[in-house]
Design a protein around this motif. Structure first.
Motif, PDB file in Angstrom:
ATOM      1  N   UNK A 179      49.358  18.266  28.051  1.00 51.71           N
ATOM      2  CA  UNK A 179      49.755  17.230  29.187  1.00 51.71           C
ATOM      3  C   UNK A 179      49.815  15.821  28.257  1.00 51.71           C
ATOM      4  N   UNK A 180      49.544  15.656  26.868  1.00 54.63           N
ATOM      5  CA  UNK A 180      49.527  14.498  26.103  1.00 54.63           C
ATOM      6  C   UNK A 180      50.925  14.364  25.432  1.00 54.63           C
ATOM      7  N   UNK A 181      51.397  13.053  25.445  1.00 60.88           N
ATOM      8  CA  UNK A 181      52.481  12.912  24.588  1.00 60.88           C
ATOM      9  C   UNK A 181      52.267  13.171  23.218  1.00 60.88           C
ATOM     10  N   UNK A 182      53.206  13.407  22.295  1.00 60.08           N
ATOM     11  CA  UNK A 182      52.871  13.969  21.184  1.00 60.08           C
ATOM     12  C   UNK A 182      53.739  13.286  20.324  1.00 60.08           C
ATOM     13  N   UNK A 183      53.549  12.666  18.818  1.00 61.13           N
ATOM     14  CA  UNK A 183      54.496  11.877  18.157  1.00 61.13           C
ATOM     15  C   UNK A 183      55.857  12.827  17.621  1.00 61.13           C
ATOM     16  N   UNK A 184      56.685  12.012  17.715  1.00 59.91           N
ATOM     17  CA  UNK A 184      57.801  12.691  17.016  1.00 59.91           C
ATOM     18  C   UNK A 184      57.825  12.592  15.434  1.00 59.91           C
ATOM     19  N   UNK A 185      57.738  13.790  14.584  1.00 61.00           N
ATOM     20  CA  UNK A 185      57.753  13.680  13.423  1.00 61.00           C
ATOM     21  C   UNK A 185      58.987  13.388  12.592  1.00 61.00           C
ATOM     22  N   UNK A 186      58.974  12.498  11.617  1.00 56.56           N
ATOM     23  CA  UNK A 186      60.258  12.411  10.766  1.00 56.56           C
ATOM     24  C   UNK A 186      59.817  12.212   9.179  1.00 56.56           C
ATOM     25  N   UNK A 187      60.840  11.868   8.631  1.00 50.39           N
ATOM     26  CA  UNK A 187      60.520  11.592   7.196  1.00 50.39           C
ATOM     27  C   UNK A 187      59.267  10.695   6.788  1.00 50.39           C
ATOM     28  N   UNK A 188      59.019   9.605   7.643  1.00 52.95           N
ATOM     29  CA  UNK A 188      58.253   8.583   7.173  1.00 52.95           C
ATOM     30  C   UNK A 188      56.926   8.957   7.738  1.00 52.95           C
ATOM     31  N   UNK A 189      56.588   9.992   8.602  1.00 53.47           N
ATOM     32  CA  UNK A 189      55.058  10.133   9.096  1.00 53.47           C
ATOM     33  C   UNK A 189      54.812  11.688   8.779  1.00 53.47           C
ATOM     34  N   UNK A 190      55.738  12.360   8.476  1.00 55.31           N
ATOM     35  CA  UNK A 190      55.310  14.048   8.404  1.00 55.31           C
ATOM     36  C   UNK A 190      54.105  14.065   7.474  1.00 55.31           C
ATOM     37  N   UNK A 191      54.336  13.602   6.087  1.00 53.68           N
ATOM     38  CA  UNK A 191      53.094  13.815   5.258  1.00 53.68           C
ATOM     39  C   UNK A 191      51.810  13.450   5.942  1.00 53.68           C
ATOM     40  N   UNK A 192      51.561  12.511   6.653  1.00 52.46           N
ATOM     41  CA  UNK A 192      50.393  12.096   7.209  1.00 52.46           C
ATOM     42  C   UNK A 192      50.007  13.103   8.068  1.00 52.46           C
ATOM     43  N   UNK A 193      50.866  13.776   8.935  1.00 53.44           N
ATOM     44  CA  UNK A 193      50.631  14.782   9.874  1.00 53.44           C
ATOM     45  C   UNK A 193      50.187  16.224   9.400  1.00 53.44           C
TER      46      UNK A 193
END
Length: 139
Positions: A9-23
């Motif tokens: 039920x929680x909103x989740x971040x959209x992964x992209x080239x700027x944040x994917x390595x962090x996740x």
């Protein structure tokens, strides 16, 4: 930015080239932040250029996961029904030893006992089949 996809039920971040390595690093129990090799500035995740010198050569580096509470707020109401059961909950600005600041919850301590300057250590919470969540606990 949040995807309409929700985990538990929680909103989740959209992964992209700027944040994917962090996740991706969080899934391995690591805190990855960005670093500018040109001026030695540590940056919060998601930067495409250095905020200090303007270099586009920023690189991902593993951080210690240690830091301290720089600031915090305790939420007593929420604007998304998915978080109603968590109220009251904290949102803390954590200053990592390396310098960048990240937003996260601090767990393992009562909200009333949170104090600016308290040492914390990264911990990770698996949320269903979704992304891991970076949180911090007292060090």
């Amino acid at each position: 930015m949040y995807d309409i996809t929700r985990t538990l039920g929680w909103p989740m971040p959209v992964l992209n080239e700027l944040n994917r390595p962090h996740f991706d690093a969080m899934a391995e129990g690591k805190v990855l932040v960005q670093h500018c090799p040109d001026c030695a500035t540590w940056l919060a995740p998601g930067a495409f250029l250095c905020e200090s010198c303007g270099s586009t050569g920023v690189q991902w580096r593993q951080a210690s996961g240690r830091g301290e509470i720089y600031s915090y707020v305790v939420m007593h109401r929420t604007f998304d029904p998915a978080f109603e059961a968590m109220v009251p909950y904290n949102v803390c600005l954590i200053e990592l030893e390396e310098g960048p600041r990240l937003l996260a919850n601090v767990v393992g301590v009562a909200n009333a006992d949170l104090t600016i300057g308290s040492p914390v250590q990264a911990t990770f919470e698996s949320v269903g089949e979704g992304l891991p969540l970076l949180k911090f606990k007292p060090a």
